[in-house]
Design an enzyme around this catalytic site. Structure first.
Site, PDB file in Angstrom:
ATOM      1  N   CYS A  99       8.956 -16.774 -29.568  1.00  0.00           N
ATOM      2  CA  CYS A  99       9.455 -17.113 -30.906  1.00  0.00           C
ATOM      3  C   CYS A  99      10.903 -16.668 -31.126  1.00  0.00           C
ATOM      4  O   CYS A  99      11.536 -17.073 -32.099  1.00  0.00           O
ATOM      5  CB  CYS A  99       8.550 -16.510 -31.979  1.00  0.00           C
ATOM      6  SG  CYS A  99       6.839 -17.029 -31.812  1.00  0.00           S
ATOM      7  N   HIS A 145      12.400 -16.183 -38.532  1.00  0.00           N
ATOM      8  CA  HIS A 145      11.333 -16.894 -37.822  1.00  0.00           C
ATOM      9  C   HIS A 145      10.184 -17.118 -38.799  1.00  0.00           C
ATOM     10  O   HIS A 145       9.801 -16.210 -39.540  1.00  0.00           O
ATOM     11  CB  HIS A 145      10.880 -16.054 -36.630  1.00  0.00           C
ATOM     12  CG  HIS A 145       9.633 -16.581 -35.994  1.00  0.00           C
ATOM     13  ND1 HIS A 145       9.478 -17.910 -35.683  1.00  0.00           N
ATOM     14  CD2 HIS A 145       8.476 -15.959 -35.639  1.00  0.00           C
ATOM     15  CE1 HIS A 145       8.277 -18.082 -35.157  1.00  0.00           C
ATOM     16  NE2 HIS A 145       7.656 -16.918 -35.125  1.00  0.00           N
ATOM     17  N   ASN A 198       3.804 -22.057 -37.852  1.00  0.00           N
ATOM     18  CA  ASN A 198       4.680 -21.317 -36.930  1.00  0.00           C
ATOM     19  C   ASN A 198       4.994 -22.236 -35.744  1.00  0.00           C
ATOM     20  O   ASN A 198       4.117 -22.549 -34.956  1.00  0.00           O
ATOM     21  CB  ASN A 198       3.941 -20.054 -36.478  1.00  0.00           C
ATOM     22  CG  ASN A 198       4.766 -19.204 -35.522  1.00  0.00           C
ATOM     23  OD1 ASN A 198       5.786 -19.634 -35.002  1.00  0.00           O
ATOM     24  ND2 ASN A 198       4.303 -17.985 -35.284  1.00  0.00           N
TER      25      ASN A 198
HETATM   26  N1  ACO Z   1     -10.334 -18.545 -41.502  1.00  0.00           N
HETATM   27  C1  ACO Z   1     -11.245 -17.791 -42.131  1.00  0.00           C
HETATM   28  N2  ACO Z   1     -11.445 -16.495 -41.817  1.00  0.00           N
HETATM   29  C2  ACO Z   1     -10.715 -15.982 -40.817  1.00  0.00           C
HETATM   30  C3  ACO Z   1      -9.763 -16.723 -40.120  1.00  0.00           C
HETATM   31  C4  ACO Z   1      -9.594 -18.074 -40.490  1.00  0.00           C
HETATM   32  N3  ACO Z   1      -8.695 -18.883 -39.908  1.00  0.00           N
HETATM   33  N4  ACO Z   1      -9.187 -15.949 -39.179  1.00  0.00           N
HETATM   34  C5  ACO Z   1      -9.756 -14.726 -39.287  1.00  0.00           C
HETATM   35  N5  ACO Z   1     -10.683 -14.752 -40.278  1.00  0.00           N
HETATM   36  C6  ACO Z   1     -11.524 -13.650 -40.731  1.00  0.00           C
HETATM   37  C7  ACO Z   1     -11.794 -12.640 -39.639  1.00  0.00           C
HETATM   38  O1  ACO Z   1     -12.873 -13.038 -38.835  1.00  0.00           O
HETATM   39  C8  ACO Z   1     -12.098 -11.401 -40.445  1.00  0.00           C
HETATM   40  O2  ACO Z   1     -13.413 -11.488 -40.908  1.00  0.00           O
HETATM   41  P1  ACO Z   1     -14.330 -10.165 -41.003  1.00  0.00           P
HETATM   42  O3  ACO Z   1     -13.628  -9.268 -41.983  1.00  0.00           O
HETATM   43  O4  ACO Z   1     -15.622 -10.707 -41.466  1.00  0.00           O
HETATM   44  O5  ACO Z   1     -14.347  -9.595 -39.621  1.00  0.00           O
HETATM   45  C9  ACO Z   1     -11.164 -11.522 -41.652  1.00  0.00           C
HETATM   46  O6  ACO Z   1     -10.813 -12.926 -41.728  1.00  0.00           O
HETATM   47  C10 ACO Z   1      -9.915 -10.685 -41.550  1.00  0.00           C
HETATM   48  O7  ACO Z   1      -9.343 -10.892 -40.260  1.00  0.00           O
HETATM   49  P2  ACO Z   1      -8.025 -10.154 -39.845  1.00  0.00           P
HETATM   50  O8  ACO Z   1      -7.629 -10.596 -38.473  1.00  0.00           O
HETATM   51  O9  ACO Z   1      -8.167  -8.694 -40.115  1.00  0.00           O
HETATM   52  O10 ACO Z   1      -7.009 -10.778 -40.914  1.00  0.00           O
HETATM   53  P3  ACO Z   1      -5.544 -10.336 -41.245  1.00  0.00           P
HETATM   54  O11 ACO Z   1      -5.444 -10.025 -42.671  1.00  0.00           O
HETATM   55  O12 ACO Z   1      -4.991  -9.352 -40.252  1.00  0.00           O
HETATM   56  O13 ACO Z   1      -4.778 -11.694 -41.034  1.00  0.00           O
HETATM   57  C11 ACO Z   1      -3.293 -12.761 -39.499  1.00  0.00           C
HETATM   58  C12 ACO Z   1      -4.710 -12.289 -39.756  1.00  0.00           C
HETATM   59  C13 ACO Z   1      -2.944 -13.816 -40.514  1.00  0.00           C
HETATM   60  C14 ACO Z   1      -3.206 -13.354 -38.098  1.00  0.00           C
HETATM   61  C15 ACO Z   1      -2.349 -11.552 -39.647  1.00  0.00           C
HETATM   62  O14 ACO Z   1      -2.761 -10.486 -38.864  1.00  0.00           O
HETATM   63  C16 ACO Z   1      -0.956 -11.894 -39.293  1.00  0.00           C
HETATM   64  O15 ACO Z   1      -0.307 -12.668 -39.984  1.00  0.00           O
HETATM   65  N6  ACO Z   1      -0.406 -11.304 -38.227  1.00  0.00           N
HETATM   66  C17 ACO Z   1       0.915 -11.627 -37.776  1.00  0.00           C
HETATM   67  C18 ACO Z   1       0.760 -12.479 -36.621  1.00  0.00           C
HETATM   68  C19 ACO Z   1       1.641 -13.662 -36.624  1.00  0.00           C
HETATM   69  O16 ACO Z   1       2.200 -14.105 -37.598  1.00  0.00           O
HETATM   70  N7  ACO Z   1       1.721 -14.194 -35.451  1.00  0.00           N
HETATM   71  C20 ACO Z   1       2.466 -15.344 -35.220  1.00  0.00           C
HETATM   72  C21 ACO Z   1       2.859 -15.362 -33.808  1.00  0.00           C
HETATM   73  S1  ACO Z   1       3.824 -14.023 -33.456  1.00  0.00           S
HETATM   74  C22 ACO Z   1       5.214 -14.346 -33.976  1.00  0.00           C
HETATM   75  O17 ACO Z   1       5.543 -15.482 -34.241  1.00  0.00           O
HETATM   76  C23 ACO Z   1       6.118 -13.236 -34.123  1.00  0.00           C
END
Ligand code: ACO
Length: 325
Positions: free
Chosen positions: A119, A252, A282
């Site tokens: 990215c 980004h 993204n």
């Molecule tokens: N739909 C519904 N529920 C979901 C989904 C989905 N798509 N994905 C995960 N869940 C559920 C999980 O199973 C979990 O359920 P549980 O509590 O019953 O176990 C719950 O939602 C919470 O999951 P988490 O992974 O803890 O959610 P979080 O709040 O951390 O959000 C996310 C996840 C959005 C990926 C976040 O961590 C994030 O934005 N991280 C940054 C990563 C990023 O942006 N990466 C992009 C690539 S890297 C880059 O470009 C730099």
């Protein structure tokens, strides 16, 4: 006298196939994978993304964006003396996407190569082009970020497949005696390899390992927020400017919460942040030039304004480019 790199023109391209969160949720439900518009919007800010047609490769998206950037710059492909593409989803293992774009643009001869920094790919590519222009080895450079992340997503993994989209963005840079790019800042730390990777690779005629994206979302989130503030401050310090001098932050586009938190740390109001993640998802190396071109074309970004471009991605890699548009 110092030579600067100035942006002559910008362009971008999004594939026709646009999926809203509801469209994607319907498709995933057919495979027994549950998600919802509410969850995706609340956690990421994403509302829609575009996916390339089966017949389109990374170089096709890149060429469309390049044509628009060349038209905006008012130059022909034959006038380029450098082509760099930031991508992690090339058409082939080799040759590079950049050489394919060169050929599709109907030109030949100038150096063309890809940069793989996930990215941060566009920020890395822009920094290399700027260095080559400053050193006098290039005068007119085409810099592209292009990705087809839909090809490396695991559509059974709801924690990643809802986050990404396909697209391309491009800029044409030209040597100038006025800024232009004011400062750049690049970093990497390979110890974070496992928190964001596609571990599969071509091996003896087959694929060894899992060729789909794996991510530890929370680890990525924590790391991204810290390094994005650091690299913005490093570029500002190199240019003797402060956060108050930034007219537009073009980060980004991974997640609206990461972007808002970076803006807050830089004491910038939300309306000074260019946001396209809601409509594009993204798009990895394409996200920054796509956002830049969107805000140039809708008239928000004006000549003479100061822009902070910054990215973070797998590797981990991160960096920023501070420029006067
Ligand atoms: N739909 C519904 N529920 C979901 C989904 C989905 N798509 N994905 C995960 N869940 C559920 C999980 O199973 C979990 O359920 P549980 O509590 O019953 O176990 C719950 O939602 C919470 O999951 P988490 O992974 O803890 O959610 P979080 O709040 O951390 O959000 C996310 C996840 C959005 C990926 C976040 O961590 C994030 O934005 N991280 C940054 C990563 C990023 O942006 N990466 C992009 C690539 S890297 C880059 O470009 C730099």
């Amino acid at each position: 006298m110092r030579i600067y790199s100035r942006i002559l023109g910008t362009g971008s391209y999004l594939p026709e196939n646009r999926l809203t969160n509801a469209d994607l949720a319907d498709q995933l439900a057919q495979q027994g994978v549950e998600t919802s518009d509410d969850w995706i919007v609340e956690r990421t800010g994403i509302r829609a993304r575009h996916f390339a047609a089966d017949s389109q490769g990374c170089s096709d998206l890149a060429t469309e964006a390049a044509r628009k950037a060349l038209a905006a710059a008012g130059i022909s492909a034959d006038e380029l003396d450098l082509i760099i593409v930031g991508t992690s989803t090339p058409d082939m293992v080799f040759p590079s996407v950049a050489t394919m774009v060169q050929h599709k643009l109907g030109t030949a001869g100038c150096p063309a190569f890809d940069v793989q920094a996930v990215c941060s790919g566009f920020i890395y590519a822009l920094t290399i082009a700027d260095s080559m222009i400053q050193s006098g080895s290039a005068k007119r450079a085409l810099v592209i970020g292009s990705e087809v992340f839909s090809r490396i997503l695991d559509f059974k993994d709801r924690t990643t497949c809802v986050l990404f989209g396909d697209g391309a963005g491009a800029v044409v840079l030209e040597a100038a005696d006025q800024p232009g790019i004011l400062a750049t800042d690049l970093h990497a730390d390979g110890k974070y390899k496992d928190i964001l990777c596609v571990p599969g690779h071509v091996n003896r005629g087959g694929i060894l390992g899992d060729p789909v994206l794996k991510m530890d979302g929370q680890a990525v989130f924590k790391l991204a927020v810290g390094v994005l503030e650091e690299t913005a401050r490093a570029s500002l310090a190199k240019a003797n400017l402060t956060d108050a001098d930034i007219d537009w932050l073009i980060p980004h586009q991974a997640n609206i919460r990461i972007m808002q938190s970076t803006a807050k740390k830089l004491k910038m109001s939300a309306d000074k942040v260019v946001v396209t993640v809601d409509q594009h998802g993204n798009t990895s190396a394409a996200s920054i030039p796509l956002a830049l071109d969107t805000a140039v074309r809708d008239g928000r970004i004006q000549r003479g304004q100061t822009l902070m471009l910054e990215g973070v991605g797998g590797g981990f890699t991160w960096g920023s480019v501070l420029l006067r548009y």
